[in-house]
Design a protein around this motif. Structure first.
Motif, PDB file in Angstrom:
ATOM      1  N   VAL A 144      -7.115  16.200  -8.465  1.00 21.95           N
ATOM      2  CA  VAL A 144      -7.102  14.757  -8.209  1.00 21.95           C
ATOM      3  C   VAL A 144      -7.382  13.965  -9.475  1.00 21.95           C
ATOM      4  CG1 VAL A 144      -8.175  12.866  -6.922  1.00 21.95           C
ATOM      5  CG2 VAL A 144      -7.749  15.065  -5.792  1.00 21.95           C
ATOM      6  N   HIS A 145      -8.453  14.305 -10.175  1.00 21.16           N
ATOM      7  CA  HIS A 145      -8.860  13.520 -11.342  1.00 21.16           C
ATOM      8  C   HIS A 145      -7.924  13.731 -12.540  1.00 21.16           C
ATOM      9  CE1 HIS A 145     -12.780  11.888 -10.063  1.00 21.16           C
ATOM     10  NE2 HIS A 145     -12.902  13.000  -9.352  1.00 21.16           N
ATOM     11  N   LEU A 146      -7.787  14.974 -12.962  1.00 24.67           N
ATOM     12  CA  LEU A 146      -7.068  15.242 -14.210  1.00 24.67           C
ATOM     13  C   LEU A 146      -5.559  15.278 -14.004  1.00 24.67           C
ATOM     14  CD1 LEU A 146      -7.687  15.781 -17.209  1.00 24.67           C
ATOM     15  CD2 LEU A 146      -7.581  18.217 -16.701  1.00 24.67           C
ATOM     16  N   ARG A 147      -5.110  16.102 -13.068  1.00 23.36           N
ATOM     17  CA  ARG A 147      -3.673  16.166 -12.810  1.00 23.36           C
ATOM     18  C   ARG A 147      -3.175  14.841 -12.245  1.00 23.36           C
ATOM     19  NH1 ARG A 147       0.329  19.879 -12.384  1.00 23.36           N
ATOM     20  NH2 ARG A 147       1.983  19.489 -10.868  1.00 23.36           N
ATOM     21  N   GLY A 148      -3.955  14.213 -11.372  1.00 25.88           N
ATOM     22  CA  GLY A 148      -3.550  12.931 -10.806  1.00 25.88           C
ATOM     23  C   GLY A 148      -3.414  11.854 -11.867  1.00 25.88           C
ATOM     24  N   SER A 204       0.823  -1.212   0.000  1.00 27.71           N
ATOM     25  CA  SER A 204       0.000   0.000   0.000  1.00 27.71           C
ATOM     26  C   SER A 204       0.852   1.255   0.000  1.00 27.71           C
ATOM     27  CB  SER A 204      -0.932   0.021   1.213  1.00 27.71           C
ATOM     28  OG  SER A 204      -0.191   0.145   2.412  1.00 27.71           O
ATOM     29  N   VAL A 205       0.275   2.314  -0.559  1.00 29.35           N
ATOM     30  CA  VAL A 205       0.825   3.662  -0.484  1.00 29.35           C
ATOM     31  C   VAL A 205      -0.314   4.566  -0.047  1.00 29.35           C
ATOM     32  CG1 VAL A 205       1.779   5.611  -1.747  1.00 29.35           C
ATOM     33  CG2 VAL A 205       2.593   3.297  -2.246  1.00 29.35           C
ATOM     34  N   VAL A 206      -0.185   5.151   1.127  1.00 27.23           N
ATOM     35  CA  VAL A 206      -1.232   6.028   1.654  1.00 27.23           C
ATOM     36  C   VAL A 206      -0.842   7.471   1.344  1.00 27.23           C
ATOM     37  CG1 VAL A 206      -2.471   6.770   3.718  1.00 27.23           C
ATOM     38  CG2 VAL A 206      -1.778   4.365   3.461  1.00 27.23           C
ATOM     39  N   ALA A 207      -1.521   8.046   0.366  1.00 23.45           N
ATOM     40  CA  ALA A 207      -1.208   9.410  -0.068  1.00 23.45           C
ATOM     41  C   ALA A 207      -2.238   9.866  -1.081  1.00 23.45           C
ATOM     42  CB  ALA A 207       0.190   9.471  -0.693  1.00 23.45           C
ATOM     43  N   PRO A 208      -2.504  11.178  -1.161  1.00 30.58           N
ATOM     44  CA  PRO A 208      -3.440  11.692  -2.163  1.00 30.58           C
ATOM     45  C   PRO A 208      -2.735  11.874  -3.506  1.00 30.58           C
ATOM     46  CG  PRO A 208      -2.676  13.480  -0.788  1.00 30.58           C
ATOM     47  CD  PRO A 208      -2.047  12.229  -0.233  1.00 30.58           C
ATOM     48  N   VAL A 209      -3.338  11.382  -4.570  1.00 37.07           N
ATOM     49  CA  VAL A 209      -2.733  11.572  -5.886  1.00 37.07           C
ATOM     50  C   VAL A 209      -2.973  13.008  -6.346  1.00 37.07           C
ATOM     51  CG1 VAL A 209      -3.048   9.152  -6.501  1.00 37.07           C
ATOM     52  CG2 VAL A 209      -4.756  10.838  -7.204  1.00 37.07           C
ATOM     53  N   GLY A 210      -2.140  13.431  -7.265  1.00 35.62           N
ATOM     54  CA  GLY A 210      -2.219  14.786  -7.805  1.00 35.62           C
ATOM     55  C   GLY A 210      -0.838  15.239  -8.241  1.00 35.62           C
ATOM     56  N   GLY A 211       0.059  15.336  -7.285  1.00 33.61           N
ATOM     57  CA  GLY A 211       1.405  15.804  -7.579  1.00 33.61           C
ATOM     58  C   GLY A 211       2.335  14.710  -8.062  1.00 33.61           C
ATOM     59  N   ALA A 212       3.458  15.135  -8.623  1.00 37.93           N
ATOM     60  CA  ALA A 212       4.429  14.198  -9.177  1.00 37.93           C
ATOM     61  C   ALA A 212       5.090  13.339  -8.112  1.00 37.93           C
ATOM     62  CB  ALA A 212       5.493  14.966  -9.961  1.00 37.93           C
TER      63      ALA A 212
END
Length: 303
Positions: free
Chosen positions: A112-116, A58-66
């Motif tokens: 979150v959606h597009l950049r992620g 698992s990786v617990v983190a919000p997607v979005g950034g590089a």
């Protein structure tokens, strides 16, 4: 379908559709990196996959950034040795009508959606090209992105952009044998439970354990999250080789290929079109059969 030896990342896979995707990939033999912002939810999925004999981290983190995107890919490589499949599912909702939507509402959903999707796909493509053995990018879109939806400016725009990116990346990554497709799912989720025609039916099914009625599964193309997961497994497999640049819908008993935007009607005027000429010809010419917009209202059978 055998995915033994394959390694997949599924963003936003702590619950709902994302969890179904992760568990289905693992059940088919793939090692899976589970991602969610909720540590407890992510660990539950990892534990369930391992208990069933699968491999997961698992990786617990919000997607979005590089940074998070790179971390997802590096976890796949460090834990399982490679990366073959990236499923970009993570998303949030901030529904508001246009005149009430704030900059923060818009930016949060697009981030979150597009950049992620962009950052995770980019990180995956870099790794897959380095490996030199091809790969699969499975980008999760939505009917809202195909047709628009009331109160979802941010969400619909992001989901439409995801399909556009799938078409673009299918061209750019073809020589590397990396297939890129968008999936347009319809399933019983927290969002579809808020639709008046669907909510009571979903709730009754959950209460009694009875399957969804035929009109919901077939006519509306809405079923369980597990119904959608089979398409993810297929697109991750060798059987899907050569399928790329497509937007594919699935839900309930329905599997569909969405059309890409194209010119529906054309007309020509020597020397170009004046505003008056367009007005005079519109209703009897290219505008004679205007396109519909918005997700069609459900057709609930009469009792």
């Amino acid at each position: 379908m055998d995915l033994s030896g394959e390694v997949a990342v599924v963003t936003g896979s702590g619950r709902g559709l994302g969890r179904a995707y992760a568990e289905a990939l693992a059940a088919s033999g793939a090692a899976v990196v589970v991602n969610d912002v909720d540590a407890s939810a992510a660990e539950q999925v990892v534990s369930a996959i391992r208990a069933a004999g699968g491999r997961a981290a698992s990786v617990v983190a919000p997607v979005g950034g590089a940074e998070v995107a790179d971390r997802l890919v590096s976890t796949a490589v460090e834990e399982f040795g490679r990366l073959d499949v990236m499923v970009t599912n993570a998303g949030i909702l901030r529904d508001r009508v246009l005149w009430k939507m704030t900059d923060e509402d818009f930016d949060a959903v697009v981030d979150v959606h597009l950049r992620g999707t962009f950052t995770c796909a980019r990180a995956a493509a870099v790794r897959m090209r380095e490996q030199g053995t091809g790969g699969r990018l499975v980008l999760i879109s939505s009917p809202a992105g195909q047709r628009g939806n009331f109160g979802q400016t941010n969400y619909a725009a992001a989901k439409a952009g995801i399909v556009a990116m799938a078409r673009t990346w299918a061209m750019e990554l073809a020589r590397a044998d990396i297939a890129v497709n968008a999936v347009v799912p319809v399933a019983a989720t927290e969002m579809t439970r808020t639709i008046p025609a669907f909510g009571p039916v979903i709730a009754e099914s959950e209460r009694t354990g009875a399957p969804f009625p035929d009109w919901l599964r077939r006519d509306e193309g809405l079923g369980t999250v597990e119904d959608v997961a089979s398409l993810i497994v297929f697109l991750a497999s060798a059987e899907a080789k050569g399928i790329t640049g497509q937007a594919i819908g699935i839900g309930g008993d329905r599997l569909a290929l969405w059309a890409h935007p194209r010119e529906k009607a054309t007309a020509y005027a020597d020397g170009g079109w004046s505003a008056d000429a367009i007005a005079a010809s519109w209703h009897g010419g290219v505008g004679a059969e205007p396109e519909t917009y918005g997700i069609p209202a459900p057709k609930v059978p009469e009792a």
